[in-house]
Design an enzyme around this catalytic site. Structure first.
Site, PDB file in Angstrom:
ATOM      1  CG  HIS A 154      -6.282   4.921  -1.455  1.00 47.50           C
ATOM      2  ND1 HIS A 154      -5.129   4.476  -0.858  1.00 47.50           N
ATOM      3  CD2 HIS A 154      -6.299   4.392  -2.709  1.00 47.50           C
ATOM      4  CE1 HIS A 154      -4.464   3.722  -1.721  1.00 47.50           C
ATOM      5  NE2 HIS A 154      -5.151   3.656  -2.855  1.00 47.50           N
ATOM      6  N   GLY A 155      -8.960   5.793   1.761  1.00 51.02           N
ATOM      7  CA  GLY A 155      -9.556   6.577   2.843  1.00 51.02           C
ATOM      8  C   GLY A 155     -11.036   6.277   3.024  1.00 51.02           C
ATOM      9  CG  ASN A 178      -7.306   0.969  -0.363  1.00 48.62           C
ATOM     10  OD1 ASN A 178      -7.645   0.035  -1.084  1.00 48.62           O
ATOM     11  ND2 ASN A 178      -6.195   1.640  -0.548  1.00 48.62           N
ATOM     12  CG  HIS A 213      -5.126   7.907   3.903  1.00 49.10           C
ATOM     13  ND1 HIS A 213      -4.322   8.558   3.017  1.00 49.10           N
ATOM     14  CD2 HIS A 213      -5.441   6.718   3.321  1.00 49.10           C
ATOM     15  CE1 HIS A 213      -4.141   7.805   1.944  1.00 49.10           C
ATOM     16  NE2 HIS A 213      -4.819   6.685   2.098  1.00 49.10           N
ATOM     17  N   GLY A 214      -7.652   8.143   7.622  1.00 49.88           N
ATOM     18  CA  GLY A 214      -7.844   8.377   9.063  1.00 49.88           C
ATOM     19  C   GLY A 214      -9.285   8.705   9.410  1.00 49.88           C
ATOM     20  CG  ASP A 246      -1.986   0.954   1.274  1.00 48.66           C
ATOM     21  OD1 ASP A 246      -2.413   1.377   0.182  1.00 48.66           O
ATOM     22  OD2 ASP A 246      -2.448   1.302   2.383  1.00 48.66           O
TER      23      ASP A 246
HETATM   24  P1  13P Z   1      -8.597   4.526   5.961  1.00 49.77           P
HETATM   25  O1  13P Z   1      -7.644   4.335   7.081  1.00 49.77           O
HETATM   26  O2  13P Z   1      -9.200   5.889   5.954  1.00 49.77           O
HETATM   27  O3  13P Z   1      -9.585   3.437   5.859  1.00 49.77           O
HETATM   28  O4  13P Z   1      -7.726   4.470   4.597  1.00 49.77           O
HETATM   29  C1  13P Z   1      -7.124   3.287   4.221  1.00 49.77           C
HETATM   30  C2  13P Z   1      -6.315   3.458   2.983  1.00 49.77           C
HETATM   31  O5  13P Z   1      -6.651   4.181   2.076  1.00 49.77           O
HETATM   32  C3  13P Z   1      -5.084   2.666   2.878  1.00 49.77           C
HETATM   33  O6  13P Z   1      -4.373   2.942   1.715  1.00 49.77           O
HETATM   34  O1  G3H Z   2      -1.958   4.458   3.910  1.00 49.30           O
HETATM   35  C1  G3H Z   2      -2.893   4.427   4.666  1.00 49.30           C
HETATM   36  C2  G3H Z   2      -2.781   3.841   5.986  1.00 49.30           C
HETATM   37  O2  G3H Z   2      -4.031   3.830   6.604  1.00 49.30           O
HETATM   38  C3  G3H Z   2      -1.734   4.539   6.829  1.00 49.30           C
HETATM   39  O3  G3H Z   2      -1.258   3.588   7.625  1.00 49.30           O
HETATM   40  O4  G3H Z   2      -0.074   4.620   9.548  1.00 49.30           O
HETATM   41  O5  G3H Z   2       0.211   2.231   8.918  1.00 49.30           O
HETATM   42  O6  G3H Z   2       1.246   3.993   7.501  1.00 49.30           O
HETATM   43  P1  G3H Z   2       0.128   3.649   8.456  1.00 49.30           P
HETATM   44 ZN    ZN Z   3      -4.469   4.932   1.035  1.00 50.34          ZN
END
Ligand code: 13P
Ligand code: G3H
Ligand code: ZN
Length: 284
Positions: A208-209, A230, A180-181, A82
């Site tokens: 993503h996210g 994701n 993300h997050g 990823d």
């Molecule tokens: P989230 O943590 O927001 O679910 O995102 C995950 C992601 O995009 C990992 O690449």
């Molecule tokens: O890339 C997206 C992930 O949710 C971030 O994860 O904190 O393990 O790098 P990480």
């Molecule tokens: Zn991501």
């Protein structure tokens, strides 16, 4: 089954109008939770390792754990890097048996992103490894984004078309308003932009996210052509909340299995729910 590449999983999802869940793993319990959920839902699944996961667990542990996990179930499982940060990291993952990689060149210019993505494709496609690239900036959790900011950050459909023509990448991650997050408010996805991208590009699209995005919004994105979704944060929340619950109830608990077992079970539940939202249940 052993590990499979992502290409076929995403092509079937595209045809069947569902999305394959791509779930981030940090440790053994989460790897087990992902395959247990996929098996219970008869769903193809992608296990992915972020930069943080690789730093925490090490590529060799992630590779060994996921290989055993994939062999323990009958559904197809892909192991995906990823947000791959460099060509060297992609090659390291390839050597350790990852069946899929993302090369995240989104911080580069379009031309440099194309060049980096092509370098990766040239190196790993002959090995049967699939490649995801990213166009646009997915970023951290932001509140309201102005129209000007949107145009600067979000994926430009015309650029997406140029990018795909120049790379023939297997999957394309786009920025349409997710982050993300944990979100502060409710994210608003730019579906018009997604539709415009899908009109111009036949490559499977990746969202993503996706933790914290309402189920209906995810389903609408899938209906417009998102084939890989994701999820990381929602697993972390379920896992740590369950572990915290055990510890709060018994301050004297010292057996990690009594803490991590319920955490793993909570992760299985949230992953099963997501699989059903994405419509990949019963597809393997
Ligand atoms: P989230 O943590 O927001 O679910 O995102 C995950 C992601 O995009 C990992 O690449
Ligand atoms: O890339 C997206 C992930 O949710 C971030 O994860 O904190 O393990 O790098 P990480
Ligand atoms: Zn991501």
């Amino acid at each position: 089954m052993g590990l499979v590449s992502m290409t076929e999983l995403l092509q079937q999802a595209q045809k069947g109008k569902y999305a394959v869940g791509a779930f981030n793993c940090n440790n053994m319990e989460i790897v087990q939770a992902i395959v247990t959920a996929a098996q219970a839902e008869h769903a193809p699944v992608i296990i992915q390792a972020s930069q943080g996961a690789i730093k925490y667990a090490g590529v060799e542990f992630i590779s060994a754990l996921t290989k055993i996990a994939a062999e323990s179930v009958q559904v197809p499982v892909a192991l995906h890097l990823d947000h791959g940060s460099s060509f060297a990291q992609v090659m390291q993952c390839a050597r350790y048996g990852f069946s899929s990689v993302m090369i995240d060149g989104s911080k580069h210019s379009l031309e440099d992103n194309i060049a980096l993505t092509n370098k990766v494709i040239e190196a790993v496609r002959p090995l049967g490894i699939s490649v995801e690239a990213e166009l646009g900036k997915i970023g951290g959790t932001e509140d309201d984004v102005s129209v000007a900011e949107r145009d600067a950050l979000f994926t430009d459909p015309e650029e997406a078309e140029r990018f795909v023509q120049a790379t023939q990448v297997d999957a394309l991650a786009i920025a349409i308003g997710t982050a993300h997050g944990q979100y502060q408010g409710v994210p608003k996805l730019d579906f018009a932009r997604l539709r415009e991208i899908v009109k111009r590009v036949s490559t499977p699209i990746v969202l993503h996210g996706s933790s914290g995005v309402p189920d209906e919004a995810i389903q609408e994105a899938v209906s417009h052509g998102v084939c890989k979704v994701n999820i990381d944060t929602n697993i972390r929340e379920a896992f740590v909340t369950a572990a915290r619950g055990v510890l709060e109830q018994n301050l004297k608990e010292i057996d990690p299995r009594n803490v991590l077992g319920p955490a793993r079970a909570a992760a299985v539940e949230v992953i099963r729910e997501k699989i059903r939202v994405f419509g990949s249940n019963g597809k393997a």
